[in-house]
Write an enzyme that holds these catalytic residues in place. Structure first.
Site, PDB file in Angstrom:
ATOM      1  N   PRO A 128      -6.955   7.913  -4.191  1.00 22.41           N
ATOM      2  CA  PRO A 128      -8.387   7.668  -4.324  1.00 22.41           C
ATOM      3  C   PRO A 128      -8.998   7.277  -2.977  1.00 22.41           C
ATOM      4  O   PRO A 128      -8.363   6.591  -2.175  1.00 22.41           O
ATOM      5  CB  PRO A 128      -8.461   6.520  -5.335  1.00 22.41           C
ATOM      6  N   ARG A 145       0.827  -1.207   0.000  1.00 27.30           N
ATOM      7  CA  ARG A 145       0.000   0.000   0.000  1.00 27.30           C
ATOM      8  C   ARG A 145       0.862   1.258   0.000  1.00 27.30           C
ATOM      9  O   ARG A 145       0.560   2.255  -0.657  1.00 27.30           O
ATOM     10  CB  ARG A 145      -0.920  -0.022   1.226  1.00 27.30           C
ATOM     11  N   HIS A 163       0.721   4.333  -2.693  1.00 29.26           N
ATOM     12  CA  HIS A 163       0.550   5.742  -2.314  1.00 29.26           C
ATOM     13  C   HIS A 163       1.726   6.589  -2.777  1.00 29.26           C
ATOM     14  O   HIS A 163       1.547   7.725  -3.212  1.00 29.26           O
ATOM     15  CB  HIS A 163       0.364   5.861  -0.796  1.00 29.26           C
ATOM     16  N   HIS A 218      -5.964  -5.638  -2.670  1.00 30.72           N
ATOM     17  CA  HIS A 218      -6.806  -5.821  -1.494  1.00 30.72           C
ATOM     18  C   HIS A 218      -7.024  -7.286  -1.157  1.00 30.72           C
ATOM     19  O   HIS A 218      -7.823  -7.604  -0.279  1.00 30.72           O
ATOM     20  CB  HIS A 218      -8.132  -5.087  -1.679  1.00 30.72           C
ATOM     21  N   ASN A 276      -1.873   5.974   9.763  1.00 31.52           N
ATOM     22  CA  ASN A 276      -1.734   4.564  10.120  1.00 31.52           C
ATOM     23  C   ASN A 276      -1.224   3.728   8.966  1.00 31.52           C
ATOM     24  O   ASN A 276      -1.490   2.544   8.888  1.00 31.52           O
ATOM     25  CB  ASN A 276      -3.078   4.013  10.608  1.00 31.52           C
TER      26      ASN A 276
END
Ligand code: HEM
Ligand SMILES: *[C@@H]1O[C@H](CO)[C@@H](O)[C@H](O)[C@H]1NC(C)=O
Ligand SMILES: *[C@@H]1O[C@H](CO)[C@@H](O)[C@H](O)[C@H]1NC(C)=O
Ligand SMILES: *[C@@H]1O[C@H](CO)[C@@H](O)[C@H](O)[C@H]1NC(C)=O
Ligand SMILES: *[C@@H]1O[C@H](CO)[C@@H](O)[C@H](O)[C@H]1NC(C)=O
Ligand SMILES: *[C@@H]1O[C@H](CO)[C@@H](O)[C@H](O)[C@H]1NC(C)=O
Ligand SMILES: *[C@@H]1O[C@H](CO)[C@@H](O)[C@H](O)[C@H]1NC(C)=O
Ligand SMILES: *[C@@H]1O[C@H](CO)[C@@H](O)[C@H](O)[C@H]1NC(C)=O
Ligand SMILES: *[C@@H]1O[C@H](CO)[C@@H](O)[C@H](O)[C@H]1NC(C)=O
Ligand SMILES: CC(=O)N[C@H]1CO[C@H](CO)[C@@H](O)[C@@H]1O
Length: 324
Positions: free
Chosen positions: A161, A60, A64, A191, A92
Protein backbone atom coordinates in the site's frame (compact mmCIF):
# COMPACT_ATOMS: atom_id res chain seq x y z
CA UNK A 1 19.06 -25.06 31.00
CA UNK A 2 17.41 -22.19 29.15
CA UNK A 3 16.82 -24.51 26.21
CA UNK A 4 15.25 -27.14 28.43
CA UNK A 5 12.82 -24.66 29.91
CA UNK A 6 11.91 -23.52 26.42
CA UNK A 7 11.37 -27.12 25.37
CA UNK A 8 9.10 -27.72 28.33
CA UNK A 9 7.07 -24.61 27.49
CA UNK A 10 6.85 -25.82 23.91
CA UNK A 11 5.66 -29.29 24.84
CA UNK A 12 3.06 -28.08 27.31
CA UNK A 13 1.75 -25.23 25.19
CA UNK A 14 1.97 -27.37 22.08
CA UNK A 15 -0.44 -29.83 23.65
CA UNK A 16 -2.76 -27.05 24.76
CA UNK A 17 -2.81 -25.21 21.46
CA UNK A 18 -2.32 -27.83 18.79
CA UNK A 19 -2.30 -26.69 15.20
CA UNK A 20 -3.35 -23.10 15.84
CA UNK A 21 -2.92 -20.70 12.89
CA UNK A 22 -3.37 -23.11 10.00
CA UNK A 23 -0.24 -25.03 9.29
CA UNK A 24 2.13 -22.87 11.23
CA UNK A 25 2.67 -23.92 14.81
CA UNK A 26 4.41 -23.18 18.04
CA UNK A 27 7.97 -24.38 18.39
CA UNK A 28 8.20 -25.89 14.92
CA UNK A 29 11.93 -26.34 15.44
CA UNK A 30 11.83 -27.92 18.91
CA UNK A 31 13.16 -31.25 17.62
CA UNK A 32 15.11 -30.22 14.54
CA UNK A 33 16.84 -27.17 16.00
CA UNK A 34 15.88 -26.60 19.63
CA UNK A 35 18.02 -23.49 20.06
CA UNK A 36 16.75 -21.80 16.87
CA UNK A 37 14.54 -19.23 18.57
CA UNK A 38 17.19 -18.47 21.21
CA UNK A 39 19.79 -17.92 18.51
CA UNK A 40 17.54 -15.57 16.55
CA UNK A 41 16.80 -13.59 19.68
CA UNK A 42 20.41 -13.40 20.89
CA UNK A 43 21.81 -12.29 17.54
CA UNK A 44 18.96 -9.82 17.00
CA UNK A 45 19.34 -8.30 20.46
CA UNK A 46 23.07 -7.96 19.92
CA UNK A 47 22.44 -5.95 16.79
CA UNK A 48 19.65 -3.83 18.27
CA UNK A 49 21.82 -2.89 21.24
CA UNK A 50 24.12 -1.03 18.85
CA UNK A 51 21.50 -0.02 16.26
CA UNK A 52 18.29 1.35 17.78
CA UNK A 53 16.79 1.90 14.31
CA UNK A 54 16.78 -1.79 13.57
CA UNK A 55 13.36 -2.66 15.05
CA UNK A 56 11.66 -0.28 12.59
CA UNK A 57 13.62 -1.71 9.68
CA UNK A 58 12.84 -5.33 10.48
CA UNK A 59 9.19 -4.76 11.37
CA UNK A 60 8.59 -2.99 8.07
CA UNK A 61 10.56 -5.63 6.18
CA UNK A 62 8.37 -8.38 7.63
CA UNK A 63 5.21 -6.46 6.66
CA UNK A 64 6.45 -6.04 3.09
CA UNK A 65 7.46 -9.67 2.92
CA UNK A 66 3.98 -10.82 3.94
CA UNK A 67 2.17 -8.52 1.52
CA UNK A 68 4.05 -9.77 -1.53
CA UNK A 69 3.54 -13.50 -2.21
CA UNK A 70 2.96 -14.11 1.48
CA UNK A 71 5.53 -14.35 4.26
CA UNK A 72 8.00 -16.40 2.25
CA UNK A 73 11.22 -14.45 2.65
CA UNK A 74 11.00 -13.22 -0.94
CA UNK A 75 11.79 -9.68 0.21
CA UNK A 76 15.25 -10.97 1.17
CA UNK A 77 16.21 -12.20 -2.30
CA UNK A 78 18.68 -10.20 -4.33
CA UNK A 79 18.14 -9.24 -7.92
CA UNK A 80 19.90 -11.43 -10.48
CA UNK A 81 21.12 -10.84 -14.01
CA UNK A 82 17.64 -11.86 -15.19
CA UNK A 83 15.35 -10.55 -12.54
CA UNK A 84 14.76 -7.38 -10.58
CA UNK A 85 13.76 -8.45 -7.07
CA UNK A 86 11.16 -7.00 -4.64
CA UNK A 87 14.01 -5.39 -2.75
CA UNK A 88 14.55 -3.00 -5.63
CA UNK A 89 11.09 -1.51 -5.09
CA UNK A 90 12.15 -0.19 -1.70
CA UNK A 91 15.83 0.59 -2.06
CA UNK A 92 16.00 2.14 1.37
CA UNK A 93 14.28 -0.61 3.28
CA UNK A 94 17.65 -0.68 5.01
CA UNK A 95 20.87 -2.48 4.39
CA UNK A 96 21.46 -2.93 8.08
CA UNK A 97 18.30 -5.02 8.24
CA UNK A 98 19.35 -7.40 5.50
CA UNK A 99 22.80 -7.78 7.05
CA UNK A 100 21.26 -8.82 10.34
CA UNK A 101 19.13 -11.52 8.70
CA UNK A 102 22.23 -12.83 6.93
CA UNK A 103 24.13 -12.88 10.22
CA UNK A 104 21.35 -14.82 11.99
CA UNK A 105 21.11 -17.25 9.09
CA UNK A 106 24.86 -17.91 9.16
CA UNK A 107 24.75 -18.77 12.87
CA UNK A 108 21.72 -21.02 12.39
CA UNK A 109 23.39 -22.82 9.48
CA UNK A 110 26.38 -23.53 11.73
CA UNK A 111 24.13 -25.01 14.39
CA UNK A 112 21.56 -26.85 12.26
CA UNK A 113 22.20 -26.59 8.54
CA UNK A 114 19.27 -26.45 6.15
CA UNK A 115 16.59 -26.39 8.84
CA UNK A 116 15.38 -22.87 9.65
CA UNK A 117 13.70 -20.88 6.88
CA UNK A 118 14.56 -17.29 6.11
CA UNK A 119 10.86 -16.45 6.25
CA UNK A 120 10.72 -17.66 9.87
CA UNK A 121 13.95 -15.86 10.70
CA UNK A 122 12.46 -12.58 9.49
CA UNK A 123 9.20 -13.11 11.38
CA UNK A 124 11.09 -13.93 14.59
CA UNK A 125 13.70 -11.20 14.20
CA UNK A 126 11.01 -8.57 13.61
CA UNK A 127 9.34 -9.64 16.85
CA UNK A 128 12.59 -9.89 18.81
CA UNK A 129 13.97 -6.56 17.63
CA UNK A 130 10.81 -4.74 18.71
CA UNK A 131 10.76 -6.71 21.97
CA UNK A 132 14.32 -5.75 22.95
CA UNK A 133 13.25 -2.59 24.80
CA UNK A 134 10.97 -4.67 27.02
CA UNK A 135 13.36 -7.60 27.55
CA UNK A 136 10.58 -10.05 26.73
CA UNK A 137 8.62 -11.33 23.75
CA UNK A 138 5.93 -8.87 22.75
CA UNK A 139 3.98 -11.31 20.58
CA UNK A 140 3.93 -14.96 19.72
CA UNK A 141 5.35 -16.04 16.39
CA UNK A 142 4.21 -19.37 15.00
CA UNK A 143 6.80 -21.06 12.82
CA UNK A 144 7.08 -23.58 10.00
CA UNK A 145 7.17 -21.16 7.06
CA UNK A 146 9.20 -22.19 4.06
CA UNK A 147 11.04 -19.97 1.62
CA UNK A 148 9.78 -18.89 -1.77
CA UNK A 149 11.89 -18.86 -4.89
CA UNK A 150 10.33 -15.93 -6.72
CA UNK A 151 10.77 -12.23 -6.05
CA UNK A 152 9.46 -9.70 -8.54
CA UNK A 153 9.70 -5.93 -8.25
CA UNK A 154 6.43 -5.62 -10.17
CA UNK A 155 4.52 -7.58 -7.51
CA UNK A 156 5.93 -5.42 -4.74
CA UNK A 157 4.71 -2.28 -6.45
CA UNK A 158 1.23 -3.75 -6.89
CA UNK A 159 0.81 -5.19 -3.39
CA UNK A 160 2.44 -2.74 -1.00
CA UNK A 161 0.00 0.00 0.00
CA UNK A 162 1.15 3.53 -0.79
CA UNK A 163 1.25 6.36 1.76
CA UNK A 164 -1.05 8.29 -0.59
CA UNK A 165 -3.85 5.74 -0.32
CA UNK A 166 -7.28 6.77 0.92
CA UNK A 167 -9.27 4.66 3.34
CA UNK A 168 -11.04 2.66 0.64
CA UNK A 169 -7.75 1.76 -1.01
CA UNK A 170 -6.15 0.73 2.29
CA UNK A 171 -9.14 -1.38 3.18
CA UNK A 172 -8.97 -3.13 -0.18
CA UNK A 173 -5.23 -3.66 0.04
CA UNK A 174 -5.63 -5.39 3.41
CA UNK A 175 -8.74 -7.30 2.33
CA UNK A 176 -6.73 -8.88 -0.49
CA UNK A 177 -4.63 -10.46 2.28
CA UNK A 178 -7.73 -11.46 4.23
CA UNK A 179 -6.97 -8.77 6.77
CA UNK A 180 -9.76 -6.62 8.19
CA UNK A 181 -10.17 -2.92 8.91
CA UNK A 182 -9.42 -3.81 12.50
CA UNK A 183 -6.10 -5.34 11.42
CA UNK A 184 -5.44 -2.26 9.29
CA UNK A 185 -5.82 0.12 12.20
CA UNK A 186 -3.93 -2.12 14.62
CA UNK A 187 -1.02 -2.82 12.28
CA UNK A 188 -0.75 0.83 11.27
CA UNK A 189 0.40 1.15 14.88
CA UNK A 190 3.72 -0.16 13.55
CA UNK A 191 4.27 3.50 12.73
CA UNK A 192 4.87 4.12 16.41
CA UNK A 193 8.52 3.43 15.54
CA UNK A 194 10.69 4.60 12.69
CA UNK A 195 10.94 7.34 10.13
CA UNK A 196 9.51 8.38 6.80
CA UNK A 197 11.22 10.27 3.98
CA UNK A 198 9.84 13.61 2.77
CA UNK A 199 8.68 12.25 -0.61
CA UNK A 200 6.23 10.00 1.24
CA UNK A 201 4.26 12.97 2.59
CA UNK A 202 5.52 16.36 1.36
CA UNK A 203 2.69 16.59 -1.18
CA UNK A 204 0.51 17.14 1.90
CA UNK A 205 2.59 20.21 2.72
CA UNK A 206 3.05 21.79 -0.69
CA UNK A 207 0.82 20.41 -3.43
CA UNK A 208 -1.97 18.33 -2.05
CA UNK A 209 -4.47 18.66 -4.90
CA UNK A 210 -2.09 20.06 -7.51
CA UNK A 211 -2.89 23.68 -6.67
CA UNK A 212 0.08 24.39 -4.42
CA UNK A 213 -2.12 23.68 -1.41
CA UNK A 214 -1.84 21.92 1.94
CA UNK A 215 -3.77 18.87 3.15
CA UNK A 216 -6.57 20.38 5.28
CA UNK A 217 -6.68 17.21 7.38
CA UNK A 218 -3.11 17.80 8.58
CA UNK A 219 -2.72 19.76 11.82
CA UNK A 220 -1.73 23.23 10.59
CA UNK A 221 0.68 23.85 13.46
CA UNK A 222 2.38 20.56 12.79
CA UNK A 223 2.47 21.22 9.05
CA UNK A 224 4.54 24.36 9.71
CA UNK A 225 7.02 22.29 11.68
CA UNK A 226 7.20 19.67 8.95
CA UNK A 227 7.88 22.39 6.37
CA UNK A 228 11.01 23.36 8.26
CA UNK A 229 12.21 19.78 7.82
CA UNK A 230 11.09 19.11 4.26
CA UNK A 231 11.97 22.41 2.63
CA UNK A 232 10.43 21.63 -0.75
CA UNK A 233 8.90 18.89 -2.86
CA UNK A 234 12.40 18.18 -4.13
CA UNK A 235 13.79 17.18 -0.74
CA UNK A 236 14.40 13.45 -1.00
CA UNK A 237 17.08 13.10 1.66
CA UNK A 238 15.39 14.18 4.91
CA UNK A 239 13.65 11.69 7.21
CA UNK A 240 11.08 12.54 9.85
CA UNK A 241 9.91 10.54 12.86
CA UNK A 242 6.39 9.22 12.41
CA UNK A 243 5.76 9.31 16.17
CA UNK A 244 7.69 12.47 17.04
CA UNK A 245 9.67 12.28 20.27
CA UNK A 246 8.88 8.60 20.75
CA UNK A 247 10.03 7.06 17.47
CA UNK A 248 12.24 4.46 19.10
CA UNK A 249 9.63 3.51 21.62
CA UNK A 250 7.18 0.77 20.75
CA UNK A 251 4.11 2.17 22.46
CA UNK A 252 0.59 3.35 21.65
CA UNK A 253 1.38 7.04 21.20
CA UNK A 254 0.98 6.71 17.43
CA UNK A 255 -2.78 6.72 18.00
CA UNK A 256 -2.58 9.93 19.97
CA UNK A 257 -0.55 11.43 17.13
CA UNK A 258 -3.22 10.38 14.62
CA UNK A 259 -5.98 11.76 16.85
CA UNK A 260 -4.26 15.16 16.94
CA UNK A 261 -4.20 15.13 13.12
CA UNK A 262 -0.46 14.69 13.08
CA UNK A 263 -0.36 11.36 11.28
CA UNK A 264 2.58 11.73 8.90
CA UNK A 265 1.18 9.98 5.85
CA UNK A 266 -2.19 10.36 4.25
CA UNK A 267 -2.61 6.65 5.00
CA UNK A 268 -2.32 7.44 8.72
CA UNK A 269 -4.64 10.45 8.56
CA UNK A 270 -7.42 8.65 6.71
CA UNK A 271 -7.90 6.25 9.62
CA UNK A 272 -10.03 9.07 11.03
CA UNK A 273 -12.24 9.29 7.93
CA UNK A 274 -14.13 6.10 8.71
CA UNK A 275 -16.29 5.87 11.80
CA UNK A 276 -15.38 2.28 12.63
CA UNK A 277 -11.69 2.88 12.11
CA UNK A 278 -11.59 6.08 14.14
CA UNK A 279 -13.31 4.29 17.02
CA UNK A 280 -10.53 1.71 16.92
CA UNK A 281 -7.92 4.50 16.87
CA UNK A 282 -9.43 5.83 20.08
CA UNK A 283 -9.46 2.41 21.74
CA UNK A 284 -5.85 1.66 20.87
CA UNK A 285 -4.53 4.68 22.72
CA UNK A 286 -4.67 2.32 25.69
CA UNK A 287 -1.23 0.70 25.84
CA UNK A 288 -2.30 -2.73 27.05
CA UNK A 289 -5.12 -2.87 24.56
CA UNK A 290 -2.67 -1.99 21.77
CA UNK A 291 -0.19 -4.69 22.84
CA UNK A 292 -2.92 -7.33 22.96
CA UNK A 293 -4.42 -6.39 19.61
CA UNK A 294 -1.07 -5.94 17.90
CA UNK A 295 -0.05 -9.44 18.96
CA UNK A 296 -3.20 -10.89 17.41
CA UNK A 297 -3.01 -8.94 14.16
CA UNK A 298 0.69 -9.76 13.75
CA UNK A 299 -0.21 -13.42 14.03
CA UNK A 300 -2.74 -13.02 11.22
CA UNK A 301 -0.33 -11.00 9.08
CA UNK A 302 2.44 -13.52 9.74
CA UNK A 303 0.25 -16.32 8.37
CA UNK A 304 -0.65 -14.66 5.05
CA UNK A 305 -0.16 -17.08 2.15
CA UNK A 306 2.65 -18.93 3.89
CA UNK A 307 4.39 -21.88 2.28
CA UNK A 308 4.41 -24.93 4.56
CA UNK A 309 4.99 -28.67 4.44
CA UNK A 310 6.99 -29.47 1.32
CA UNK A 311 6.22 -26.29 -0.61
CA UNK A 312 9.09 -23.96 -1.34
CA UNK A 313 12.50 -24.66 0.15
CA UNK A 314 14.79 -23.87 3.06
CA UNK A 315 17.30 -21.47 1.59
CA UNK A 316 20.96 -21.87 2.43
CA UNK A 317 21.49 -18.15 2.07
CA UNK A 318 18.65 -15.73 2.54
CA UNK A 319 19.61 -13.54 -0.41
CA UNK A 320 19.54 -16.29 -3.04
CA UNK A 321 17.46 -19.31 -3.95
CA UNK A 322 19.27 -22.63 -3.63
CA UNK A 323 21.10 -23.66 -6.77
CA UNK A 324 19.77 -27.06 -7.69
C1 HEM B 1 -1.35 0.61 6.17
C2 HEM B 1 -0.57 0.73 5.13
C3 HEM B 1 0.84 1.21 5.25
C4 HEM B 1 1.40 2.20 4.51
C5 HEM B 1 0.74 2.98 3.40
C6 HEM B 1 2.75 2.35 4.97
C7 HEM B 1 3.65 3.25 4.44
C8 HEM B 1 4.90 3.50 4.95
C9 HEM B 1 5.82 4.45 4.43
C10 HEM B 1 5.60 5.33 3.20
C11 HEM B 1 6.91 4.47 5.23
C12 HEM B 1 8.14 5.34 5.11
C13 HEM B 1 9.02 4.90 4.00
C14 HEM B 1 10.02 5.97 3.67
O1 HEM B 1 9.58 7.09 3.35
O2 HEM B 1 11.22 5.71 3.75
C15 HEM B 1 6.68 3.49 6.25
C16 HEM B 1 7.56 3.22 7.26
C17 HEM B 1 7.36 2.22 8.19
N1 HEM B 1 6.32 1.34 8.23
FE1 HEM B 1 4.62 1.44 7.15
N2 HEM B 1 2.99 1.48 5.99
C18 HEM B 1 1.85 0.75 6.18
C19 HEM B 1 1.67 -0.27 7.09
C20 HEM B 1 2.66 -0.73 7.92
C21 HEM B 1 2.56 -1.94 8.71
C22 HEM B 1 1.40 -2.91 8.68
C23 HEM B 1 3.71 -2.03 9.42
C24 HEM B 1 4.14 -3.09 10.40
C25 HEM B 1 3.34 -3.69 11.22
C26 HEM B 1 4.52 -0.87 9.08
C27 HEM B 1 5.73 -0.57 9.64
C28 HEM B 1 6.51 0.49 9.28
C29 HEM B 1 7.72 0.87 9.98
C30 HEM B 1 8.28 0.24 11.24
C31 HEM B 1 8.27 1.95 9.28
C32 HEM B 1 9.56 2.72 9.62
C33 HEM B 1 10.71 2.15 8.83
C34 HEM B 1 12.02 2.84 9.13
O3 HEM B 1 12.15 3.56 10.13
O4 HEM B 1 12.95 2.63 8.35
N3 HEM B 1 3.86 -0.12 8.16
N4 HEM B 1 5.46 2.90 6.06
C1 LIG C 1 22.43 -8.65 -1.76
O1 LIG C 1 21.82 -7.38 -1.70
C2 LIG C 1 22.25 -6.59 -0.59
C3 LIG C 1 21.47 -5.31 -0.62
O2 LIG C 1 20.13 -5.56 -0.76
C4 LIG C 1 23.72 -6.31 -0.68
O3 LIG C 1 24.14 -5.59 0.44
C5 LIG C 1 24.46 -7.63 -0.74
O4 LIG C 1 25.82 -7.38 -0.95
C6 LIG C 1 23.93 -8.49 -1.86
N1 LIG C 1 24.57 -9.79 -1.74
C7 LIG C 1 25.20 -10.35 -2.74
C8 LIG C 1 25.88 -11.61 -2.44
O5 LIG C 1 25.21 -9.86 -3.86
C1 LIG D 1 19.31 -15.82 -17.40
O1 LIG D 1 18.69 -15.99 -18.64
C2 LIG D 1 19.53 -16.64 -19.59
C3 LIG D 1 18.83 -16.62 -20.96
O2 LIG D 1 17.43 -16.66 -20.82
C4 LIG D 1 19.81 -18.06 -19.10
O3 LIG D 1 20.65 -18.72 -20.00
C5 LIG D 1 20.50 -17.98 -17.74
O4 LIG D 1 20.67 -19.26 -17.21
C6 LIG D 1 19.68 -17.14 -16.77
N1 LIG D 1 20.46 -16.92 -15.58
C7 LIG D 1 19.96 -17.07 -14.38
C8 LIG D 1 20.85 -16.77 -13.23
O5 LIG D 1 18.80 -17.40 -14.16
C1 LIG E 1 15.89 -9.72 31.16
O1 LIG E 1 15.10 -10.84 31.52
C2 LIG E 1 15.86 -11.92 32.00
C3 LIG E 1 14.99 -13.15 32.21
O2 LIG E 1 13.67 -12.92 31.86
C4 LIG E 1 16.55 -11.52 33.29
O3 LIG E 1 17.32 -12.59 33.75
C5 LIG E 1 17.44 -10.33 33.01
O4 LIG E 1 18.02 -9.88 34.22
C6 LIG E 1 16.66 -9.20 32.39
N1 LIG E 1 17.57 -8.14 31.97
C7 LIG E 1 17.38 -6.90 32.27
C8 LIG E 1 18.39 -5.92 31.77
O5 LIG E 1 16.43 -6.52 32.94
C1 LIG F 1 -10.02 6.63 -3.18
O1 LIG F 1 -9.14 6.59 -4.27
C2 LIG F 1 -9.68 5.95 -5.40
C3 LIG F 1 -8.57 5.83 -6.44
O2 LIG F 1 -7.92 7.05 -6.62
C4 LIG F 1 -10.86 6.74 -5.92
O3 LIG F 1 -11.42 6.10 -7.04
C5 LIG F 1 -11.90 6.83 -4.82
O4 LIG F 1 -12.96 7.67 -5.24
C6 LIG F 1 -11.29 7.38 -3.55
N1 LIG F 1 -12.24 7.24 -2.49
C7 LIG F 1 -12.51 8.21 -1.65
C8 LIG F 1 -13.53 7.92 -0.61
O5 LIG F 1 -11.95 9.30 -1.71
C1 LIG G 1 -8.13 -15.72 1.89
O1 LIG G 1 -9.05 -16.70 2.32
C2 LIG G 1 -9.54 -17.52 1.26
C3 LIG G 1 -10.62 -18.42 1.82
O2 LIG G 1 -10.17 -19.05 2.99
C4 LIG G 1 -8.39 -18.30 0.64
O3 LIG G 1 -8.83 -19.06 -0.42
C5 LIG G 1 -7.35 -17.30 0.13
O4 LIG G 1 -6.23 -17.97 -0.36
C6 LIG G 1 -6.93 -16.36 1.24
N1 LIG G 1 -6.05 -15.34 0.69
C7 LIG G 1 -4.94 -14.95 1.30
C8 LIG G 1 -4.19 -13.87 0.62
O5 LIG G 1 -4.55 -15.43 2.33
C1 LIG H 1 1.68 20.61 -8.27
O1 LIG H 1 0.89 19.63 -8.92
C2 LIG H 1 0.47 20.04 -10.21
C3 LIG H 1 -0.48 18.99 -10.75
O2 LIG H 1 0.05 17.72 -10.59
C4 LIG H 1 1.69 20.23 -11.10
O3 LIG H 1 1.28 20.65 -12.39
C5 LIG H 1 2.61 21.25 -10.47
O4 LIG H 1 3.80 21.37 -11.24
C6 LIG H 1 2.95 20.88 -9.06
N1 LIG H 1 3.70 21.92 -8.41
C7 LIG H 1 4.95 21.75 -7.98
C8 LIG H 1 5.58 22.91 -7.30
O5 LIG H 1 5.55 20.70 -8.12
C1 LIG I 1 17.04 12.77 -5.19
O1 LIG I 1 16.72 13.52 -6.32
C2 LIG I 1 17.82 13.80 -7.15
C3 LIG I 1 17.42 14.79 -8.23
O2 LIG I 1 16.07 14.64 -8.58
C4 LIG I 1 18.33 12.48 -7.74
O3 LIG I 1 19.42 12.68 -8.60
C5 LIG I 1 18.75 11.58 -6.59
O4 LIG I 1 19.11 10.30 -7.06
C6 LIG I 1 17.62 11.43 -5.59
N1 LIG I 1 18.14 10.78 -4.39
C7 LIG I 1 17.51 9.80 -3.78
C8 LIG I 1 18.14 9.30 -2.53
O5 LIG I 1 16.45 9.33 -4.20
C1 LIG J 1 -2.68 20.46 16.57
O1 LIG J 1 -1.47 20.48 17.25
C2 LIG J 1 -1.49 21.36 18.38
C3 LIG J 1 -0.08 21.58 18.90
O2 LIG J 1 0.75 20.49 18.78
C4 LIG J 1 -2.44 20.73 19.40
O3 LIG J 1 -2.45 21.49 20.59
C5 LIG J 1 -3.83 20.68 18.78
O4 LIG J 1 -4.72 20.03 19.65
C6 LIG J 1 -3.82 19.96 17.44
N1 LIG J 1 -5.07 20.19 16.76
C7 LIG J 1 -5.94 19.24 16.53
C8 LIG J 1 -7.15 19.61 15.73
O5 LIG J 1 -5.82 18.09 16.92
C1 LIG K 1 19.40 6.15 -0.63
C2 LIG K 1 18.71 6.68 0.58
O1 LIG K 1 17.62 7.20 0.50
N1 LIG K 1 19.36 6.54 1.71
C3 LIG K 1 18.82 6.96 2.98
C4 LIG K 1 18.27 5.77 3.74
O2 LIG K 1 17.80 6.14 5.01
C5 LIG K 1 18.75 6.73 5.85
C6 LIG K 1 18.07 7.08 7.17
O3 LIG K 1 17.28 6.03 7.60
C7 LIG K 1 19.32 7.99 5.19
O4 LIG K 1 20.36 8.51 6.00
C8 LIG K 1 19.87 7.65 3.81
O5 LIG K 1 20.26 8.84 3.17
Amino acid sequence: MKVNILLLICVVSGILVACEGGQLRKCFYEKTCPSAEDIVRDVTWNHVSSNPRLPAKLLRMHFHDCFVRGCDGSILLNSTANNTAEKAAVPNLSLSGFDVIDDIKEKLEQKCPGVVSCADILALAARDSVSFQYNKSMWEVLTGRRDGTISLVREALINIPAPFFNFTQLKQSFARKNLTVHDLVVLSGGHTIGVGGCPSFSNRLYNFTGKGDQDPSLNATYAELLKTKCRSLKDNTTFVEMDPGSARNFDSSYYNVVKQHKGLFQSDAVLLTNKGASNIVAELEDLNKFFTEFAQSMKRMGAVEVLTGTSGQIRKKCWAVNSS
